[in-house]
Design a protein around this motif. Structure first.
Motif, mmCIF file in Angstrom:
data_model
loop_
_atom_site.group_PDB
_atom_site.id
_atom_site.type_symbol
_atom_site.label_atom_id
_atom_site.label_comp_id
_atom_site.label_asym_id
_atom_site.label_seq_id
_atom_site.Cartn_x
_atom_site.Cartn_y
_atom_site.Cartn_z
ATOM 1 N N VAL A 169 6.775 -7.646 -18.385
ATOM 2 C CA VAL A 169 5.470 -7.472 -17.752
ATOM 3 C C VAL A 169 5.022 -6.027 -17.894
ATOM 4 O O VAL A 169 5.676 -5.103 -17.389
ATOM 5 N N ARG A 201 3.554 -10.370 -20.882
ATOM 6 C CA ARG A 201 2.216 -10.521 -20.343
ATOM 7 C C ARG A 201 1.723 -9.176 -19.817
ATOM 8 O O ARG A 201 2.521 -8.285 -19.497
ATOM 9 N N GLN A 203 -0.423 -7.365 -16.885
ATOM 10 C CA GLN A 203 -0.979 -7.512 -15.541
ATOM 11 C C GLN A 203 -1.880 -6.330 -15.232
ATOM 12 O O GLN A 203 -1.454 -5.176 -15.292
ATOM 13 N N ASP A 205 -4.268 -4.648 -12.331
ATOM 14 C CA ASP A 205 -4.599 -4.633 -10.906
ATOM 15 C C ASP A 205 -5.744 -3.661 -10.669
ATOM 16 O O ASP A 205 -5.812 -2.591 -11.295
ATOM 17 N N ALA A 230 -9.535 -11.016 -18.342
ATOM 18 C CA ALA A 230 -8.856 -12.231 -17.890
ATOM 19 C C ALA A 230 -9.069 -13.399 -18.852
ATOM 20 O O ALA A 230 -8.377 -14.423 -18.753
ATOM 21 N N ASP A 233 -5.282 -14.984 -22.899
ATOM 22 C CA ASP A 233 -4.192 -15.805 -22.375
ATOM 23 C C ASP A 233 -3.026 -14.970 -21.848
ATOM 24 O O ASP A 233 -2.291 -15.416 -20.964
ATOM 25 N N CYS A 234 -2.857 -13.759 -22.358
ATOM 26 C CA CYS A 234 -1.693 -12.952 -21.969
ATOM 27 C C CYS A 234 -1.963 -12.076 -20.749
ATOM 28 O O CYS A 234 -1.068 -11.372 -20.274
ATOM 29 N N ASP A 236 -3.054 -11.236 -16.815
ATOM 30 C CA ASP A 236 -3.119 -11.657 -15.419
ATOM 31 C C ASP A 236 -3.881 -10.566 -14.667
ATOM 32 O O ASP A 236 -3.362 -9.464 -14.458
ATOM 33 N N ARG A 238 -5.678 -9.087 -11.290
ATOM 34 C CA ARG A 238 -5.570 -9.249 -9.836
ATOM 35 C C ARG A 238 -6.467 -8.233 -9.135
ATOM 36 O O ARG A 238 -6.332 -7.023 -9.358
#
Length: 355
Positions: A169, A201, A203, A205, A230, A233-234, A236, A238
């Motif tokens: 990650v 993936r 991420q 934030d 977003a 596909d890879c 995430d 938040r």
């Protein structure tokens, strides 16, 4: 016993300059609490000690005045008044140069003006890396003591096992898009790079306040651009309020790599927390992050960005095990820092006697 008016006292950096066993001959005054109760978590903002009148009223309660953080909004004239009041009371000034460039200021000049006052006036100077020390010597003809940044995370979390995860990650926390952050070229590169790594993936934030029209940090265009990542596909993405300390440590522990998307800066407590928790860091070439702790490095500063260097950096971190602090190492570092600051304060006090 040496009594220190530390600005601030309750910041984690300052709290961890003490001996871990409490065997200290240095006592730091508690941070004064604003009359209206306004303060950041931890209690130190605004720093009421940075006031000539406070110094005048309280000078008998401390031997040393040590500035770390909190003078972002102090005008140069007021800083000169603070220095003058300390001098008139014969109180040595110690200054730890954490930032050569303020990460919250798009214009470097106000911070440089403050540095001109503080670096010139300080009886003793401290900084965190040899590179920063060399800049200080070159710009102000002063030679600071170089002392490392102490641990940020407390012992139980340093000793806690990392969560088991088979995923790689890569995290970028853009917070509220402070002045030194330029995440978009970094995120463009990472989206491509991470999508090509097996089991990886990305991420992202971001604080929810950038989507609030009533908030100072409202940034609708940047927010919309962040949301578009977003679609990959890879990725995430938040959106959430500020993390509590516990949430922040859990977040950092969940990452394999934390990427710092900074165009300018000097040192980083975030990087130290990552080291405490066993999370790798990809740091930009600006500042002296790579001199704080061994980390991945990519080319990014005020004037240029090299996406291929970030791609190589992430691919290299993908192939290697992460470094992590041990409590034994951090504990000994604390002892050394406590001893070094005591010696530094003794030197400053001897200047007062001899002058």
């Amino acid at each position: 016993m040496i009594r220190v008016a530390s600005v601030p006292a309750s910041h984690v950096y300052v709290r961890h300059l003490t001996d871990p066993e409490g065997n200290d001959t240095v006592v730091r005054l508690p941070d004064p609490v604003p009359a209206d109760g306004r303060k950041v978590p931890g209690g130190w903002w605004p720093p009421l000690m940075l006031d000539p009148e406070w110094i005048s009223r309280n000078h008998r309660s401390f031997d040393i005045f040590h500035i770390h953080f909190g003078f972002d909004a102090i005008e140069t004239a007021l800083m000169k008044d603070i220095v003058h009041e300390l001098s008139s009371r014969r109180k040595p000034l110690v200054y730890t140069v954490h930032d050569l460039r303020n990460p919250h200021h798009p214009d470097p000049e106000p911070h440089l003006e403050a540095l001109d006052v503080l670096v010139s006036a300080a009886t003793e100077l401290v900084t965190l890396t040899p590179g920063a020390a060399a800049v200080i010597e070159s710009n102000w003809a002063r030679i600071p003591t170089v002392l490392p940044h102490p641990h940020v995370v407390e012992r139980p979390l340093i000793e806690r096992a990392r969560p088991a995860s088979g995923a790689f990650v890569v995290g970028v926390h853009v917070k509220s898009l402070r002045a030194n952050m330029d995440p978009f070229p970094v995120l463009d590169t990472l989206t491509r790079t991470v999508s090509a790594l097996d089991g990886a993936r990305l991420q992202i934030d971001v604080h929810d306040e950038i989507f609030d029209p009533a908030n100072h940090w409202y940034a609708p265009d940047a927010g919309a651009r962040l949301l578009s990542y977003a679609e990959s596909d890879c990725v995430d993405l938040r959106v959430h309020p500020y993390f509590s300390d516990e949430e922040l440590w859990d977040y950092l522990s969940s990452l394999s790599v934390s990427v710092l998307p900074y165009r300018f800066g000097t040192h980083s407590g975030w990087l130290e927390a990552c080291y405490d928790l066993g999370t790798a860091v990809a740091a930009p070439s600006c500042g002296f992050y790579a001199q704080q702790k061994r980390c991945g490095r990519y080319d990014f500063d005020d004037n240029s960005y090299d996406g291929s260097s970030l791609e190589r950096c992430i691919e290299g971190l993908y192939e290697q095990s992460n470094l992590r602090a041990t409590w034994g190492e951090r504990e000994q570092e604390r002892r050394n820092l406590a001893r070094a600051h005591h010696d530094l304060y003794e030197r400053a006090l001897s200047w007062r006697v001899s002058s």
